[in-house]
Structures are given as structure tokens and as C-alpha cells.
Design a protein around this motif. Structure first.
Motif, PDB file in Angstrom:
ATOM      1  N   GLY A 199       0.818  -1.203   0.000  1.00  0.00           N
ATOM      2  CA  GLY A 199       0.000   0.000   0.000  1.00  0.00           C
ATOM      3  C   GLY A 199       0.851   1.251   0.000  1.00  0.00           C
ATOM      4  N   GLY A 200       0.201   2.385  -0.252  1.00  0.00           N
ATOM      5  CA  GLY A 200       0.942   3.618  -0.441  1.00  0.00           C
ATOM      6  C   GLY A 200       1.167   4.457   0.791  1.00  0.00           C
ATOM      7  N   GLY A 201       0.400   4.196   1.864  1.00  0.00           N
ATOM      8  CA  GLY A 201       0.521   5.057   3.043  1.00  0.00           C
ATOM      9  C   GLY A 201       1.923   5.129   3.600  1.00  0.00           C
ATOM     10  N   ALA A 202       2.617   3.993   3.586  1.00  0.00           N
ATOM     11  CA  ALA A 202       3.982   3.948   4.122  1.00  0.00           C
ATOM     12  C   ALA A 202       5.000   4.507   3.144  1.00  0.00           C
ATOM     13  CB  ALA A 202       4.355   2.512   4.478  1.00  0.00           C
ATOM     14  N   LEU A 203       4.581   4.761   1.901  1.00  0.00           N
ATOM     15  CA  LEU A 203       5.525   5.173   0.865  1.00  0.00           C
ATOM     16  C   LEU A 203       5.438   6.655   0.529  1.00  0.00           C
ATOM     17  CD1 LEU A 203       5.112   2.161  -1.601  1.00  0.00           C
ATOM     18  CD2 LEU A 203       6.786   2.449   0.232  1.00  0.00           C
ATOM     19  N   LEU A 204       4.530   7.383   1.171  1.00  0.00           N
ATOM     20  CA  LEU A 204       4.361   8.795   0.829  1.00  0.00           C
ATOM     21  C   LEU A 204       5.643   9.583   1.090  1.00  0.00           C
ATOM     22  CD1 LEU A 204       2.586  11.031  -0.192  1.00  0.00           C
ATOM     23  CD2 LEU A 204       1.618  11.274   2.099  1.00  0.00           C
ATOM     24  N   THR A 205       6.278   9.360   2.244  1.00  0.00           N
ATOM     25  CA  THR A 205       7.509  10.095   2.547  1.00  0.00           C
ATOM     26  C   THR A 205       8.632   9.698   1.600  1.00  0.00           C
ATOM     27  OG1 THR A 205       8.120   8.438   4.213  1.00  0.00           O
ATOM     28  CG2 THR A 205       6.917  10.382   4.979  1.00  0.00           C
ATOM     29  N   ALA A 226       2.966   8.072  -8.784  1.00  0.00           N
ATOM     30  CA  ALA A 226       3.116   7.182  -7.631  1.00  0.00           C
ATOM     31  C   ALA A 226       2.857   7.933  -6.330  1.00  0.00           C
ATOM     32  CB  ALA A 226       4.513   6.570  -7.620  1.00  0.00           C
ATOM     33  N   ALA A 227       3.346   9.177  -6.244  1.00  0.00           N
ATOM     34  CA  ALA A 227       3.127   9.987  -5.045  1.00  0.00           C
ATOM     35  C   ALA A 227       1.644  10.298  -4.864  1.00  0.00           C
ATOM     36  CB  ALA A 227       3.935  11.280  -5.132  1.00  0.00           C
ATOM     37  N   GLY A 228       0.932  10.511  -5.981  1.00  0.00           N
ATOM     38  CA  GLY A 228      -0.496  10.763  -5.888  1.00  0.00           C
ATOM     39  C   GLY A 228      -1.254   9.591  -5.298  1.00  0.00           C
ATOM     40  N   TRP A 229      -0.899   8.378  -5.713  1.00  0.00           N
ATOM     41  CA  TRP A 229      -1.564   7.197  -5.155  1.00  0.00           C
ATOM     42  C   TRP A 229      -1.153   6.957  -3.704  1.00  0.00           C
ATOM     43  CZ3 TRP A 229      -5.592   4.402  -6.543  1.00  0.00           C
ATOM     44  CH2 TRP A 229      -6.078   4.553  -7.843  1.00  0.00           C
ATOM     45  N   ALA A 230       0.102   7.262  -3.377  1.00  0.00           N
ATOM     46  CA  ALA A 230       0.525   7.136  -1.977  1.00  0.00           C
ATOM     47  C   ALA A 230      -0.267   8.099  -1.098  1.00  0.00           C
ATOM     48  CB  ALA A 230       2.023   7.414  -1.859  1.00  0.00           C
ATOM     49  N   ALA A 231      -0.474   9.336  -1.580  1.00  0.00           N
ATOM     50  CA  ALA A 231      -1.270  10.308  -0.827  1.00  0.00           C
ATOM     51  C   ALA A 231      -2.726   9.852  -0.722  1.00  0.00           C
ATOM     52  CB  ALA A 231      -1.188  11.673  -1.504  1.00  0.00           C
ATOM     53  N   HIS A 232      -3.223   9.219  -1.775  1.00  0.00           N
ATOM     54  CA  HIS A 232      -4.585   8.666  -1.741  1.00  0.00           C
ATOM     55  C   HIS A 232      -4.724   7.637  -0.625  1.00  0.00           C
ATOM     56  CE1 HIS A 232      -7.275   5.298  -2.855  1.00  0.00           C
ATOM     57  NE2 HIS A 232      -8.111   6.248  -3.226  1.00  0.00           N
ATOM     58  N   ASP A 233      -3.767   6.724  -0.540  1.00  0.00           N
ATOM     59  CA  ASP A 233      -3.831   5.692   0.503  1.00  0.00           C
ATOM     60  C   ASP A 233      -3.666   6.280   1.894  1.00  0.00           C
ATOM     61  OD1 ASP A 233      -4.175   3.830  -1.455  1.00  0.00           O
ATOM     62  OD2 ASP A 233      -2.450   2.589  -0.925  1.00  0.00           O
ATOM     63  N   ALA A 234      -2.953   7.404   1.996  1.00  0.00           N
ATOM     64  CA  ALA A 234      -2.781   8.071   3.286  1.00  0.00           C
ATOM     65  C   ALA A 234      -3.949   9.000   3.604  1.00  0.00           C
ATOM     66  CB  ALA A 234      -1.476   8.868   3.291  1.00  0.00           C
ATOM     67  N   ASP A 235      -4.971   9.023   2.718  1.00  0.00           N
ATOM     68  CA  ASP A 235      -6.156   9.866   2.883  1.00  0.00           C
ATOM     69  C   ASP A 235      -5.794  11.351   2.869  1.00  0.00           C
ATOM     70  OD1 ASP A 235      -8.872  10.156   2.988  1.00  0.00           O
ATOM     71  OD2 ASP A 235      -9.026  10.011   5.167  1.00  0.00           O
ATOM     72  N   GLU A 236      -4.847  11.699   2.019  1.00  0.00           N
ATOM     73  CA  GLU A 236      -4.452  13.097   1.823  1.00  0.00           C
ATOM     74  C   GLU A 236      -4.875  13.493   0.405  1.00  0.00           C
ATOM     75  OE1 GLU A 236      -3.193  14.974   4.087  1.00  0.00           O
ATOM     76  OE2 GLU A 236      -2.511  13.564   5.620  1.00  0.00           O
TER      77      GLU A 236
END
Length: 410
Positions: free
Chosen positions: A156-162, A198-208
Motif C-alpha cells: 500500500g501507499g501510506g507507508a511510501l508517501l515520505t 506514484a506519489a499521488g496514489w501514496a497520498a490517496h492511501d494516506a487519505d491526503e
């Protein structure tokens, strides 16, 4: 017995982006956390595991390996030898640590730890920000982004946003601080576009969602600068999905239709299948059932052409029969056809490969929601209990699962 290479472990290093040296460093780091003292693993030890000279590592290294690759020793290609080959029990932590470790703190720690591990594994700091760049540098950057997409599918993307935002900063520094020719410049902009997506999907998973929209818009801009038609199609598709998530269904339909008019959508059946599937969802939510049905048929027709198409780029490898079935389920749900949506979601879960853990969690929750919406609380309870979100960082889906569990207990 003859020595046999551990091809499974060798494949895991390649998939997760580890070299022998970087894996040894990560094993030692985790060993230090588990046992309270640094490990002494070296690249030579890693080579011995891969060559089969060591078929079952010592416990000091085995526990870190199971944490890094998130699977038991046998699934990493190691072969047990009797009772001595058991996974050791981690040493107990001090009572104070246990008292302070709330679920929220533990999740935050896991996300931070995963982000650090991925950043180390991808070696994003190796990308130069000064000097002259060549096409070989662009190839390495593109490969790194492809590995990042593989991690997204797994955790998932939440852990990958940073990680993605840090790499974006480095690539922008490279664009501004390095010298290069026109072809390298084009490749750099294409790589930046892919990383923004990729950053957009990571932000999506982080609910940002606000951050996600900015990243998707930037992906389109960079793809235009690169003259990258595939990147533009990807960005338009992501922007359409973003508009739908924000409740702007008419805008989502307009973007989707415009994207389907592109040459890339006409020539690449995978892009066509993705856009038609998302257009079906948009039409369904707009109340146009006939149009939604036509879009679903068009997505299936495009899928039938996959075998004759060029290999999918890393970011599109998630799009297979399972994902098309899952997107069809969302369209059926939007049309109020809950039994059809449940059937398609169950089919998706049957078709999903084991490595697609993020999507398995997503569709597992979707199945529980559909069963609950039809009043089948017992099956919904069983389905929800089987969904394991601990290894997947997706705040939005975790909140949906919590809502299902709350309804079931109420």
C-alpha cells in the motif's frame, strides 16, 4: 546432498531492490532492534544464503529476514533441517515498552520503519544531483520507480508517501543541478511524471486527497514536458479517478472521455481497459446504466487483446483480469446491483495473485461491505475477520474496515 542455489531468495532481492550489501545492512539494523545489539551480517553471508551453502540461517538473522520480506522462512526458499530449524521466538521487550505501545503508536512506527527500509532498499540517495547525466542514469531512475510501484502493490501507499516525496525532491534537484542532452531531459521529465503519479496514489492511501490531486496534476505537466503520451494517459486516468473520489462525477466523466480519445488509448489495450473500466464507474454513479454497461463491455473487449500487446510497464502490472473484475464490481455497486457486485468482488479475490496484498485487502473490505448492505451479517462478519490490514498501509481502507466492524458490533 548437492548444493542448490536459492532462486527464491535471489528473486526477492531483485523484487525488493536489495543488493547483497544493502540486505546485510538492513538485517543488522533490524537485528539490533530485536536483540538490543547490532548484527554482524555481511554481504558474504547473503551470498552464502543465495548459493545454498547455508540453507537455514541462524535465528539472529532469520527473524529480521522474515520481517523484511514479510513471509516465513520456507517462503524465502530456506530448507529446515529437523527440530533445530525452528523460527526463534523474539526476546521479550521491557514492560515499560509494552505499556507505552498503543496500536496507533505501533502503526506509526511500522509505517516509518517500512518507509526507511524501502528508501534504503531503493538507494534513492544514489541518484546524482550534480554533474552530467546520461541515458544510463535515466534507466536506473526508471528502474527504481518501477521497484517503488512493486512495493506499492505489496504494502500500500501510506507507508511510501515520505519515500516518494523525498525522491521527488531529489529528482527535481537533479533536473535543476545537472547537465544533460535533449534525450536525457525528455527521459527525466518522464521519470518525474511517473514518480508524481506514484506519489499521488501514496497520498490517496494516506487519505491526503488535496495532496493527491496536486501530485496527479504535476504528473500531467511533467508528462507533457516529456512528450510522453503514455504518461499523459496515466495522469488523465488518475485525475478522472481523483475527481470521482471528490464527488465531481461530471468532471470525472469529461476527463475520462477526453483520455479515451487519445492515440495511446486507441493503441494500447491496457490503457483502454483501465479508462473504460473507470468510465463505467463514472457512468454508473451518474445514473446512466446503459452507458455503464457499454463501458464494461468495452473494457472486457480491450482485456481480450492483452495477450497480443506489448508487456505492461511496472505501474500497469496491477491491471489484470482480477482488477477489471474488481472495477466492474464497483460499477455494479454504483448501479445498485449488489448481488452482481458481490459475485464480481468474490471473483476478484479468487484471481488476485498473492503478491497483490494491497488490492486483496481493498477487495476483501469491499466484499464485507456488500454482504453487510444485503443484510448477510454472518458472512460479512466472517469476511471482515479474514481481512488483515497489518501489513498494508492504507488509511482509507482501514477506516472502511473499522466502519464495517462497528456496524457489525452495533
Amino acid at each position: 546432498m548437492d548444493q542448490q542455489n536459492n532462486a527464491v531468495l535471489q528473486g526477492l532481492l531483485r523484487t525488493f531492490g536489495f543488493t547483497h550489501e544493502s540486505l546485510a545492512v538492513e538485517v543488522n539494523r533490524i537485528s539490533d532492534r530485536i536483540y538490543g545489539r547490532p548484527g554482524q551480517c555481511t554481504d558474504r553471508e547473503v551470498r552464502r544464503w543465495i548459493s545454498g551453502a547455508v540453507r537455514w540461517p541462524t535465528g539472529r538473522y532469520l527473524l529480521p529476514l522474515t520481517e523484511i520480506f514479510e513471509r516465513p522462512p520456507e517462503a524465502m526458499g530456506f530448507v529446515p533441517r529437523g527440530k533445530s530449524s525452528r523460527l526463534p521466538v523474539p526476546p521479550p521487550r521491557p514492560p515499560a515498552d509494552r505499556e507505552e505501545e498503543t496500536p496507533v503508536k505501533r502503526r506509526a512506527f511500522l509505517i516509518a520503519s517500512t518507509a526507511t527500509s524501502v528508501a534504503l532498499a531503493l538507494s534513492i540517495d544514489d541518484t546524482p544531483v550534480r554533474g552530467r547525466l546520461s541515458l544510463a542514469d535515466v534507466d536506473r531512475i526508471t528502474t527504481t520507480i518501477g521497484r517503488l510501484d512493486t512495493h506499492f502493490d505489496a504494502i500500500g501507499g501510506g507507508a511510501l508517501l515520505t519515500v516518494t516525496t523525498a525522491y521527488l525532491t531529489r529528482l527535481r534537484d537533479a533536473v535543476d543541478g545537472c547537465t544533460y542532452g535533449p534525450r536525457v531531459e525528455q527521459g527525466l521529465h518522464a521519470a518525474v511524471s511517473a514518480l508524481y503519479s506514484a506519489a499521488g496514489w501514496a497520498a490517496h492511501d494516506a487519505d491526503e486527497l488535496d495532496q493527491a490531486r496536486l501530485h496527479h496534476a504535476a504528473a500531467l505537466q511533467s508528462a507533457i514536458l516529456a512528450g510522453d503520451k503514455l504518461g499523459q494517459a496515466r495522469a488523465w486516468s488518475d485525475l478522472a479517478m481523483q475527481s470521482r473520489l471528490e464527488g465531481r462525477h461530471r468532471e470525472a466523466l469529461q476527463i475520462n472521455r477526453a483520455a479515451l480519445e487519445s492515440r495511446q488509448a486507441r493503441q494500447d489495450p491496457r490503457i483502454a481497459a483501465l479508462l473504460h473500466s473507470r468510465l463505467a464507474i463514472g457512468n454508473a454513479r451518474a445514473g446512466d446504466r446503459p452507458a455503464a454497461a457499454r463501458s464494461l463491455l468495452a473494457a472486457e473487449a480491450a482485456h481480450d487483446k492483452f495477450a497480443s500487446a506489448a508487456p505492461a510497464p511496472p505501474w500497469l502490472q496491477f491491471l489484470d483480469a482480477a482488477e477489471i473484475s474488481g472495477l466492474a464490481a464497483i460499477a455494479h455497486q454504483a448501479m445498485g446491483r449488489l448481488p452482481d457486485a458481490e459475485l464480481a468482488t468474490a471473483q476478484t479475490l479468487q484471481l488476485l495473485p498473492p503478491a497483490m496484498r494491497r488490492n486483496r485487502v481493498y477487495y476483501g473490505v469491499q466484499l464485507a461491505e456488500l454482504q453487510l448492505a444485503q443484510g448477510d451479517t454472518e458472512r460479512a462478519r466472517t469476511t471482515a475477520a479474514a481481512v488483515d490490514t497489518t501489513a498494508v498501509s492504507n488509511r482509507r481502507i482501514a477506516d472502511r474496515l473499522a466502519a464495517v466492524q462497528h456496524t457489525l458490533t452495533a
